[in-house]
Design a protein around this motif. Sequence first.
Motif, PDB file in Angstrom:
ATOM      1  N   ALA A  49     101.669  92.642  36.811  1.00 49.95           N
ATOM      2  CA  ALA A  49     102.183  91.279  36.942  1.00 49.95           C
ATOM      3  C   ALA A  49     101.811  90.716  38.305  1.00 49.95           C
ATOM      4  O   ALA A  49     101.633  91.465  39.274  1.00 49.95           O
ATOM      5  CB  ALA A  49     103.700  91.251  36.744  1.00 49.95           C
ATOM      6  N   VAL A  50     101.701  89.393  38.362  1.00 52.20           N
ATOM      7  CA  VAL A  50     101.416  88.687  39.609  1.00 52.20           C
ATOM      8  C   VAL A  50     102.485  87.633  39.836  1.00 52.20           C
ATOM      9  O   VAL A  50     102.779  86.835  38.932  1.00 52.20           O
ATOM     10  CB  VAL A  50     100.029  88.011  39.569  1.00 52.20           C
ATOM     11  N   ARG A  51     103.070  87.663  41.004  1.00 51.36           N
ATOM     12  CA  ARG A  51     103.933  86.556  41.436  1.00 51.36           C
ATOM     13  C   ARG A  51     103.048  85.610  42.248  1.00 51.36           C
ATOM     14  O   ARG A  51     102.601  85.942  43.338  1.00 51.36           O
ATOM     15  CB  ARG A  51     105.100  87.075  42.280  1.00 51.36           C
ATOM     16  N   HIS A  52     102.800  84.453  41.685  1.00 53.51           N
ATOM     17  CA  HIS A  52     101.867  83.502  42.270  1.00 53.51           C
ATOM     18  C   HIS A  52     102.610  82.581  43.230  1.00 53.51           C
ATOM     19  O   HIS A  52     103.411  81.751  42.806  1.00 53.51           O
ATOM     20  CB  HIS A  52     101.196  82.694  41.157  1.00 53.51           C
ATOM     21  N   TYR A  53     102.358  82.741  44.511  1.00 50.08           N
ATOM     22  CA  TYR A  53     102.899  81.808  45.506  1.00 50.08           C
ATOM     23  C   TYR A  53     102.192  80.466  45.320  1.00 50.08           C
ATOM     24  O   TYR A  53     101.022  80.306  45.675  1.00 50.08           O
ATOM     25  CB  TYR A  53     102.629  82.313  46.917  1.00 50.08           C
ATOM     26  N   LEU A  54     102.882  79.482  44.777  1.00 52.61           N
ATOM     27  CA  LEU A  54     102.279  78.212  44.405  1.00 52.61           C
ATOM     28  C   LEU A  54     102.993  77.066  45.116  1.00 52.61           C
ATOM     29  O   LEU A  54     104.148  76.750  44.813  1.00 52.61           O
ATOM     30  CB  LEU A  54     102.365  78.034  42.884  1.00 52.61           C
ATOM     31  N   ASN A  55     102.306  76.437  46.045  1.00 52.69           N
ATOM     32  CA  ASN A  55     102.904  75.319  46.776  1.00 52.69           C
ATOM     33  C   ASN A  55     102.970  74.077  45.888  1.00 52.69           C
ATOM     34  O   ASN A  55     101.961  73.670  45.291  1.00 52.69           O
ATOM     35  CB  ASN A  55     102.097  75.016  48.040  1.00 52.69           C
ATOM     36  N   TRP A  56     104.136  73.472  45.833  1.00 51.84           N
ATOM     37  CA  TRP A  56     104.363  72.268  45.044  1.00 51.84           C
ATOM     38  C   TRP A  56     103.315  71.199  45.380  1.00 51.84           C
ATOM     39  O   TRP A  56     102.796  70.515  44.496  1.00 51.84           O
ATOM     40  CB  TRP A  56     105.778  71.788  45.318  1.00 51.84           C
TER      41      TRP A  56
END
Length: 557
Positions: A107-114
């Motif tokens: 699994a990947v937790r994607h750090y995604l900036n708004w």
Amino acid sequence: MNWRSYYKPFLIVTSIILFGTNCRLSSKPNADVVAILNKAPNGPDTTKISAINEPSINIDHSNNTVPLKNMFGINAYEWNFLENPGSPNDRKHIYEDNMALIKTFSAVRHYLNWGRLETTKENYTFNPTNNGGWNYDIIYERCKQDGILVLADIKNIPEWLQNTYPASSRDDDNAPVPYAHSLNDPASYADQARMAFQFAARYGYNKNIDKNLVKVDTRKRWNGDISNEAKIGMGLIKYIECGNERDKWWGNDESHQTAEQYAANMSAFYDGNMGKLGPGVGAKAADPNIQVVMGGLATANVKFVEKIIAWCKANRGYKKDGSINLCFDVINYHLYSNNGDVRIQKKATTGIAPELSNDGSIANSFVKLANSLPQHPEVWLTETGYDINQESYQKAESIGAKTVLANQADWILRTSLLYIRYGVKRVFFYQLFDDHAGGTTQYATSGLAEGIKRRPAADYILQVTKLMGDYNYIKTISKDPLVDQYQLGNKTMFILTIPDETNRTASYTLNLGSAKKANIYNLKMGADLMDTKQVNTINGKVTIKVTETPVFVEGIK
């Protein structure tokens, strides 16, 4: 990332530079630095496990059908997927060398900036984004193709929202509300909740959405540019996370939220505060089955979650089945194993073996709370890990002849084995690459990969996944050494570990029942598979040399 502001002031400045801006720094550590790190001195064993942190013996967990591979997630960024150093401007194709590393993890937790999704207000872009030119469709499609679960952690606030604040208090980590709006009112979070709707409408599984509610900015950035297209129900994302470490205590006042304020935030993000904020607001309004994950808690404090539940009870009421109408589906916290205690802000000086920390009792408190609710929400740990630099208070030290990287590998694997014992459903390590290769601050050198190669920790994860990734944890039959039993159908595997950090060894006689032979598997750095040897049993028993590096044993009839 889990930042601790009670440390030296100069480190706060460094942390803001390195981490608060999401800078992409070099992921190649200096080889000489690593060589020095691997010669770090072995300190005395001053940490002893307390009874409250020990696992229960011979308690059957066979109803907990969580495969071991679910304990092997990773935190990563979009550039880890797309940024090929040989073609840095090509963000339309997966960089296969990095993808080979990412496939190590389940699994990947994607750090995604708004701000990448909504660079200007209500103008949403996904493929490519107006901010950075990233192609999220490509990333998520590839992850689904390769069987990798994605948790999209939508965090920080975009520049247009920052600009509603006075210049002196603008920060991308501010609470996701316009300046001067009440943090206690779910309506204040409507902008973020509208973005959550658009993301879930595109990447979720629901195709029956009013197309008039789906928005995308189709304007091209230049002649010949690819135009964004509106898409619905692509079936790529099941889990979406609302912010990151909103219980933070560091930073400016505008970045702080109480548990009740964050509950109001999540209520908007979850379902538009039960639909009160109008159409096109909230992730569940787009896909009722999407799972909303609580932003990972920096304090690892179960009381924060209890306060969110109390807010839901008072403000969202009850469902028809009598359960509290919660504004989350998954409980989520962060915890790094060290000799401090983040709950009371007790200063740490070093990382320690996970079994010697208070991680077990903390996990137990979260799982106990989750199980007390009719919904039985899963509990996830989405940040944990160790640095290799020896100036970090989160360092993995060398032990005896064992290098820092080898010990980091031991502790990373043993972290996964610990959390599955306590009923945590997923673990994500911080992170794929170093944030600041060769850096000396905490969390700068926690990477599990380096360049285009796995570090030993990732080697171990890959080897365990290949050997027994689909096995379920059944029970622990011994505390010291730790002996865990796993099952897959009629196949049984035992994992044996010394839960210490002193290079201690022991012998353990394992009863394999009617097995005539035993396969013994030993982890091997730099390899895809473990070393294997087969031995004869004596009346179904085999004596195993157990060390602080887990060893794996199965009986053969």
